[in-house]
Design a protein around this motif. Structure first.
Motif, PDB file in Angstrom:
ATOM      1  N   SER A 281       0.834  -1.196   0.000  1.00 46.15           N
ATOM      2  CA  SER A 281       0.000   0.000   0.000  1.00 46.15           C
ATOM      3  C   SER A 281       0.870   1.248   0.000  1.00 46.15           C
ATOM      4  O   SER A 281       2.048   1.204   0.323  1.00 46.15           O
ATOM      5  CB  SER A 281      -0.919   0.018   1.211  1.00 46.15           C
TER       6      SER A 281
ATOM      7  N   ASP B 261      -0.045   5.601   0.627  1.00 44.29           N
ATOM      8  CA  ASP B 261      -1.047   6.653   0.836  1.00 44.29           C
ATOM      9  C   ASP B 261      -2.447   6.052   0.865  1.00 44.29           C
ATOM     10  O   ASP B 261      -2.708   5.155   1.640  1.00 44.29           O
ATOM     11  CB  ASP B 261      -0.930   7.751  -0.212  1.00 44.29           C
ATOM     12  N   GLU B 262      -3.320   6.530  -0.034  1.00 42.30           N
ATOM     13  CA  GLU B 262      -4.699   6.068   0.012  1.00 42.30           C
ATOM     14  C   GLU B 262      -4.987   4.908  -0.933  1.00 42.30           C
ATOM     15  O   GLU B 262      -6.139   4.539  -1.133  1.00 42.30           O
ATOM     16  CB  GLU B 262      -5.658   7.229  -0.269  1.00 42.30           C
ATOM     17  N   TYR B 263      -3.960   4.287  -1.513  1.00 40.97           N
ATOM     18  CA  TYR B 263      -4.154   3.174  -2.442  1.00 40.97           C
ATOM     19  C   TYR B 263      -3.402   1.931  -1.980  1.00 40.97           C
ATOM     20  O   TYR B 263      -2.400   2.016  -1.274  1.00 40.97           O
ATOM     21  CB  TYR B 263      -3.670   3.555  -3.844  1.00 40.97           C
ATOM     22  N   CYS B 264      -3.898   0.779  -2.429  1.00 43.63           N
ATOM     23  CA  CYS B 264      -3.177  -0.478  -2.214  1.00 43.63           C
ATOM     24  C   CYS B 264      -3.244  -1.271  -3.506  1.00 43.63           C
ATOM     25  O   CYS B 264      -4.067  -1.003  -4.379  1.00 43.63           O
ATOM     26  CB  CYS B 264      -3.761  -1.267  -1.044  1.00 43.63           C
TER      27      CYS B 264
ATOM     28  N   CYS C 166      -6.673  -0.516  -5.492  1.00 49.91           N
ATOM     29  CA  CYS C 166      -7.886  -0.208  -4.735  1.00 49.91           C
ATOM     30  C   CYS C 166      -7.682   1.086  -3.955  1.00 49.91           C
ATOM     31  O   CYS C 166      -6.564   1.402  -3.555  1.00 49.91           O
ATOM     32  CB  CYS C 166      -8.220  -1.327  -3.755  1.00 49.91           C
ATOM     33  N   ASN C 167      -8.781   1.796  -3.707  1.00 49.31           N
ATOM     34  CA  ASN C 167      -8.696   3.022  -2.916  1.00 49.31           C
ATOM     35  C   ASN C 167      -8.717   2.695  -1.425  1.00 49.31           C
ATOM     36  O   ASN C 167      -8.715   1.524  -1.033  1.00 49.31           O
ATOM     37  CB  ASN C 167      -9.809   4.007  -3.304  1.00 49.31           C
ATOM     38  N   ASP C 168      -8.765   3.723  -0.583  1.00 50.74           N
ATOM     39  CA  ASP C 168      -8.647   3.526   0.863  1.00 50.74           C
ATOM     40  C   ASP C 168      -9.860   2.856   1.504  1.00 50.74           C
ATOM     41  O   ASP C 168      -9.798   2.461   2.664  1.00 50.74           O
ATOM     42  CB  ASP C 168      -8.333   4.842   1.576  1.00 50.74           C
ATOM     43  N   ILE C 169     -10.951   2.669   0.763  1.00 49.43           N
ATOM     44  CA  ILE C 169     -12.081   1.917   1.314  1.00 49.43           C
ATOM     45  C   ILE C 169     -12.193   0.536   0.663  1.00 49.43           C
ATOM     46  O   ILE C 169     -13.169  -0.174   0.846  1.00 49.43           O
ATOM     47  CB  ILE C 169     -13.416   2.696   1.203  1.00 49.43           C
TER      48      ILE C 169
ATOM     49  N   ASN D 145       3.604   6.189  -4.324  1.00 51.11           N
ATOM     50  CA  ASN D 145       2.397   7.001  -4.462  1.00 51.11           C
ATOM     51  C   ASN D 145       1.955   7.166  -5.908  1.00 51.11           C
ATOM     52  O   ASN D 145       0.870   7.673  -6.163  1.00 51.11           O
ATOM     53  CB  ASN D 145       2.613   8.377  -3.841  1.00 51.11           C
TER      54      ASN D 145
END
Length: 135
Positions: free
Chosen positions: A2, A4-7, A25-28, A48
């Motif tokens: 992962s 920042d806000e992505y994995c 995928c995003n942070d959710i 990033n």
């Protein structure tokens, strides 16, 4: 991996194609972009802006941030360090290749791996926003 806000998730395709799927995928946890690969992803690293995947002898670099954020900002530092002088989102190279000054990586579509096995297989990879390392 992962950043920042992505994995990134990497898995083998369910069909008989022998391909692998890379999913950002995003942070959710919702998928925001994906790519298919023909190389076996043994090593994975993420920054990033880039996903870097390596098999025993081939390295694949995907500039996912452009496709996810759809921005057209400046040229990526990592792509610049790797000798790419034009904007490409997917690049590949064989570990035994040597690059001449000013020569860049191969586009994913145009990459043809050598038939001979690697002289020294890839043991690991690591990446930051300023550096990419293959060992």
């Amino acid at each position: 991996r992962s950043s920042d806000e992505y994995c990134v998730l990497v898995t083998k395709a369910d069909d008989s194609s022998g391909q692998y799927i890379i999913i950002v995928c995003n942070d959710i946890g919702s998928p925001v972009d994906s790519k298919y690969l023909h190389i076996e992803p043994i090593h994975v690293s993420m920054t990033n802006s880039h996903v870097i995947i390596a098999s025993e002898d081939v390295v694949y670099i995907w500039m996912y941030r452009n496709s996810v954020t759809k921005h057209s900002g400046g040229h990526s530092e990592l792509a610049g360090m790797l000798g790419s002088n034009k904007r490409r989102t997917e690049m590949m190279f064989h570990i035994d290749e040597s690059f001449a000054p000013g020569a860049g990586l191969h586009d994913k579509e145009g990459f043809v791996p050598p038939v001979a096995p690697a002289q020294d297989p890839i043991a690991c990879i690591a990446a930051t926003e300023q550096c990419f390392l293959v060992a």
